[in-house]
Design a protein around this motif. Structure first.
Motif, PDB file in Angstrom:
ATOM      1  N   GLU A 115       0.806  -1.110  -0.411  1.00 23.41           N
ATOM      2  CA  GLU A 115      -0.038  -0.176   0.052  1.00 23.41           C
ATOM      3  C   GLU A 115       0.928   1.681  -0.467  1.00 23.41           C
ATOM      4  OE1 GLU A 115      -2.793  -0.042   3.250  1.00 23.41           O
ATOM      5  OE2 GLU A 115      -3.835  -1.517   2.664  1.00 23.41           O
ATOM      6  N   HIS A 116       0.515   1.941  -0.674  1.00 17.00           N
ATOM      7  CA  HIS A 116       0.640   3.759  -0.364  1.00 17.00           C
ATOM      8  C   HIS A 116       0.896   4.023   0.839  1.00 17.00           C
ATOM      9  CE1 HIS A 116       1.063   8.421  -1.955  1.00 17.00           C
ATOM     10  NE2 HIS A 116       2.595   7.676  -1.716  1.00 17.00           N
ATOM     11  N   ALA A 117       2.252   4.742   1.290  1.00 15.65           N
ATOM     12  CA  ALA A 117       2.204   5.127   2.825  1.00 15.65           C
ATOM     13  C   ALA A 117       0.784   6.383   2.754  1.00 15.65           C
ATOM     14  CB  ALA A 117       3.402   5.476   3.280  1.00 15.65           C
ATOM     15  N   ASP A 118       0.798   6.656   1.814  1.00 15.63           N
ATOM     16  CA  ASP A 118       0.268   7.996   2.028  1.00 15.63           C
ATOM     17  C   ASP A 118      -1.382   8.043   2.071  1.00 15.63           C
ATOM     18  OD1 ASP A 118       3.114   9.522   2.796  1.00 15.63           O
ATOM     19  OD2 ASP A 118       3.122  10.891   0.302  1.00 15.63           O
ATOM     20  N   CYS A 119      -1.879   7.235   1.272  1.00 14.29           N
ATOM     21  CA  CYS A 119      -2.929   7.521   1.021  1.00 14.29           C
ATOM     22  C   CYS A 119      -4.083   5.961   1.216  1.00 14.29           C
ATOM     23  CB  CYS A 119      -3.287   7.348  -0.626  1.00 14.29           C
ATOM     24  SG  CYS A 119      -3.001   6.595  -1.988  1.00 14.29           S
ATOM     25  N   GLY A 120      -3.103   5.048   1.286  1.00 16.12           N
ATOM     26  CA  GLY A 120      -3.542   3.700   1.749  1.00 16.12           C
ATOM     27  C   GLY A 120      -3.730   2.663   0.114  1.00 16.12           C
TER      28      GLY A 120
END
Length: 146
Positions: A115-120
Motif C-alpha cells: 500500500e501507498h503510505a500516504d493514501c493507502g
C-alpha cells in the motif's frame, strides 16, 4: 551466490544475480524493507543459520545495499539499514511478489498487499516507455544491445 561461468557475457541480470541472486539475500532485503534492522530480527524472521545470515549481511554491506550502523556501545552492537541503492530494489521485489500472487497464491489470496503510505492505495509495478510515457506490456519489450 552464483559462481561466474559466464565471463565472456556482458549481462546486467547476471551481474545483479551476483549480488542478490541467492535465496536468502532477497529475503533479507525483503525484511529490511519491512523494517527489520537487527541481526536477531533477521534470524527470527527467516529461521536461517547464523553463519549464513552473517555472510549474506556482510555481502549486502560490501555491495552497498545495506549499511552497518552502531546502535549500542557496551557491548558493541550494530544494525543494518537499507541504503538508497538497497531501496532501489523495491520495484524488483514488488514485481516478484506480483508474479507470485498471480501464479502461486492459494485460495486465501496474497499474504501481503503493498500500500501507498500516504493514501493507502494499492501499489503495482508497471512498465512505462521513457520515450512516449505509454504503459507497456511485457510482450512489447524488445531487448536491444547498445
Amino acid at each position: 551466490m552464483l559462481r561466474r561461468t559466464y565471463d565472456d557475457q556482458t549481462c546486467s541480470i547476471a551481474r545483479t544475480l551476483e549480488v542478490v541472486g541467492e535465496r536468502w539475500t532477497l529475503l533479507i532485503v525483503r525484511d529490511a524493507v519491512r523494517g527489520v534492522t537487527r541481526f536477531d530480527g533477521f534470524l527470527a524472521s527467516l529461521a536461517i543459520a547464523r553463519n549464513v545470515l552473517s555472510d549474506r549481511l556482510a555481502g549486502l554491506v560490501r555491495h552497498g545495499v545495506l549499511e552497518r550502523v552502531p546502535y549500542q556501545e557496551r557491548p558493541p552492537r550494530h544494525e543494518y539499514r537499507l541504503t538508497a541503492k538497497g531501496r532501489e530494489l523495491v520495484p524488483a521485489l514488488l514485481a516478484l511478489m506480483e508474479w507470485g500472487d498471480r501464479h502461486l497464491c492459494d485460495e486465501s489470496g496474497p499474504p501481503v498487499v503493498p500500500e501507498h503510505a500516504d493514501c493507502g492505495g494499492r501499489v503495482d509495478v508497471h512498465l512505462t516507455c521513457r520515450g512516449c510515457s505509454a504503459e507497456v506490456v511485457p510482450a512489447d519489450v524488445v531487448p536491444k544491445e547498445e
